[in-house]
Design a protein around this motif. Structure first.
Motif, PDB file in Angstrom:
ATOM      1  N   PHE A 178       9.564   0.420  -4.015  1.00 31.63           N
ATOM      2  CA  PHE A 178       9.648   1.583  -3.468  1.00 31.63           C
ATOM      3  C   PHE A 178      10.806   2.473  -4.110  1.00 31.63           C
ATOM      4  O   PHE A 178      10.078   3.764  -4.116  1.00 31.63           O
ATOM      5  N   LEU A 179      11.708   2.083  -4.715  1.00 35.04           N
ATOM      6  CA  LEU A 179      12.785   2.874  -5.220  1.00 35.04           C
ATOM      7  C   LEU A 179      12.064   3.639  -6.381  1.00 35.04           C
ATOM      8  O   LEU A 179      11.923   4.814  -6.507  1.00 35.04           O
ATOM      9  N   ASN A 180      11.068   3.012  -7.242  1.00 36.63           N
ATOM     10  CA  ASN A 180      10.488   3.971  -8.323  1.00 36.63           C
ATOM     11  C   ASN A 180       9.557   4.892  -7.438  1.00 36.63           C
ATOM     12  O   ASN A 180       9.442   6.057  -8.288  1.00 36.63           O
ATOM     13  N   ALA A 181       8.817   4.429  -6.671  1.00 38.40           N
ATOM     14  CA  ALA A 181       7.959   5.490  -6.164  1.00 38.40           C
ATOM     15  C   ALA A 181       8.723   6.646  -5.394  1.00 38.40           C
ATOM     16  O   ALA A 181       8.050   7.897  -5.444  1.00 38.40           O
ATOM     17  N   ALA A 182       9.655   6.538  -4.783  1.00 40.51           N
ATOM     18  CA  ALA A 182      10.517   7.597  -4.250  1.00 40.51           C
ATOM     19  C   ALA A 182      11.146   8.491  -5.342  1.00 40.51           C
ATOM     20  O   ALA A 182      11.176   9.489  -4.865  1.00 40.51           O
ATOM     21  N   THR A 216       0.863  -1.216  -0.065  1.00 37.99           N
ATOM     22  CA  THR A 216       0.037  -0.144  -0.080  1.00 37.99           C
ATOM     23  C   THR A 216       1.027   1.251   0.099  1.00 37.99           C
ATOM     24  O   THR A 216       2.089   1.354   0.218  1.00 37.99           O
ATOM     25  N   SER A 217       0.177   2.471  -0.282  1.00 42.17           N
ATOM     26  CA  SER A 217       1.035   3.599  -0.180  1.00 42.17           C
ATOM     27  C   SER A 217       0.365   4.756   0.163  1.00 42.17           C
ATOM     28  O   SER A 217      -1.203   4.901  -0.053  1.00 42.17           O
ATOM     29  N   VAL A 218       0.811   5.978   0.322  1.00 45.08           N
ATOM     30  CA  VAL A 218       0.322   7.319   0.620  1.00 45.08           C
ATOM     31  C   VAL A 218      -0.561   7.648  -0.758  1.00 45.08           C
ATOM     32  O   VAL A 218      -1.286   8.579  -0.807  1.00 45.08           O
ATOM     33  N   LEU A 219       0.237   7.268  -1.767  1.00 44.03           N
ATOM     34  CA  LEU A 219      -0.220   7.671  -3.113  1.00 44.03           C
ATOM     35  C   LEU A 219      -0.683   6.171  -3.855  1.00 44.03           C
ATOM     36  O   LEU A 219       0.116   5.216  -3.968  1.00 44.03           O
ATOM     37  N   ASN A 255       7.299  15.210   1.580  1.00 44.40           N
ATOM     38  CA  ASN A 255       6.745  16.348   1.400  1.00 44.40           C
ATOM     39  C   ASN A 255       5.085  16.452   1.118  1.00 44.40           C
ATOM     40  O   ASN A 255       4.251  17.580   1.137  1.00 44.40           O
ATOM     41  N   LEU A 256       4.546  15.208   1.032  1.00 43.72           N
ATOM     42  CA  LEU A 256       3.024  14.875   0.634  1.00 43.72           C
ATOM     43  C   LEU A 256       2.217  15.504   1.744  1.00 43.72           C
ATOM     44  O   LEU A 256       1.293  16.483   1.555  1.00 43.72           O
ATOM     45  N   PRO A 257       2.546  15.431   3.114  1.00 41.98           N
ATOM     46  CA  PRO A 257       1.667  16.039   4.224  1.00 41.98           C
ATOM     47  C   PRO A 257       1.713  17.679   4.146  1.00 41.98           C
ATOM     48  O   PRO A 257       0.493  18.135   4.186  1.00 41.98           O
ATOM     49  N   LYS A 258       2.819  17.980   3.865  1.00 42.74           N
ATOM     50  CA  LYS A 258       2.943  19.544   3.711  1.00 42.74           C
ATOM     51  C   LYS A 258       1.860  20.179   2.619  1.00 42.74           C
ATOM     52  O   LYS A 258       1.269  21.024   2.653  1.00 42.74           O
ATOM     53  N   ARG A 259       2.504  19.511   1.334  1.00 40.30           N
ATOM     54  CA  ARG A 259       1.293  19.846   0.244  1.00 40.30           C
ATOM     55  C   ARG A 259      -0.181  19.528   0.575  1.00 40.30           C
ATOM     56  O   ARG A 259      -0.680  20.492   0.163  1.00 40.30           O
TER      57      ARG A 259
END
Length: 259
Positions: free
Chosen positions: A185-189, A174-177, A196-200
């Motif tokens: 995970f490397l591709n996702a990162a 699963t993922s936050v996106l 930075n997603l929570p800030k955005r």
């Protein structure tokens, strides 16, 4: 000369006997300290094998001189704080093929800098505390776990040695996106900085809230102006609808007399 030879022979025999006795004591001591259900042997250090021993938790009576520790293929569900703190010689730790879900923040305290290999593959780990692998020098195997890819996991992998290889083997269950689910995970990162997603998200929420309040204020002002205009129009129409007042003859005469 014969006396000297005899003395040397007896001394050598005593030394060999004493050495054998010490080795027997050491072997007996190691065997007596071997955890229940495990096998202990000496090969470049003490090897403790507890593989497939139906263990539900990590033994707390592990010999301090343990160098290789195999706890794979058991039913262990968690790694408690400081469980390995006395194993200062530990180099290899295999915890693969268990049911591990929880790793406490200080689980590897005391062995983080001595470990060379850590195997946590084939477990049920979704997330860990961001400091769980602090100072860990070992080459870690954490594949085949149902990882939730988020900022914490990104921070954890960045702090680990050989993190590029480790991250490449981590698949996001699963993922936050949502679009990152099922991907390495490397591709996702690489696609997005997950920290930075929570800030955005907060920024977007704030903008939406401000826009909402601004819209409400403008709507109220427009309504207020229109309402006032409508009231003014009605009042004007009312005044127009009133009969005009005409002068009486007496009033006209009075005015003429005064003048």
């Amino acid at each position: 000369m014969h006396f000297v030879d005899l003395w040397l022979t007896r001394s050598l025999s005593m030394c060999l006997l004493l050495q054998s006795f010490v080795l027997m004591i050491l072997c007996f001591h190691s065997a007596s300290m071997c955890p229940k259900g495990c096998l202990c042997s000496h090969s470049g250090g003490l090897n403790v094998s507890c593989s497939n021993a139906n263990l539900k938790e990590i033994p707390r009576d592990l010999p301090p001189e343990t160098v290789l520790l195999y706890l794979d293929s058991n039913q262990i569900t968690s790694i408690p704080n400081e469980i390995f703190k006395d194993l200062h010689q530990l180099r290899v730790l295999d915890l693969s093929k268990n049911g591990i879900e929880f790793i406490d923040e200080h689980a590897f305290k005391g062995v983080a800098e001595t470990l060379q290999t850590l195997d946590l593959s084939d477990n049920r780990i979704k997330s860990v505390h961001k400091n769980a692998f602090n100072n860990l020098k070992a080459r870690a195997r954490i594949a085949n776990n149902p990882w939730h890819c988020d900022c914490t996991l990104q921070q954890v992998l960045r702090s680990m040695a050989s993190n590029h290889e480790t991250a490449n083997n981590v698949i996001c269950k699963t993922s936050v996106l949502d679009e990152h689910a099922g991907r390495p995970f490397l591709n996702a990162a690489n696609d997005a900085d997950l920290c930075n997603l929570p800030k955005r998200t907060t920024d977007y929420a704030m903008l939406v809230t401000m826009f909402g309040w601004f819209t409400m204020v403008i709507s109220y002002v427009v309504y207020y102006v229109r309402q006032n205009q409508e009231d003014a129009r009605r009042h004007l129409e009312y005044l127009k609808s009133l009969p005009s007042r005409q002068k009486k003859p007496d009033e006209a005469d009075d005015i003429s007399t005064v003048v």
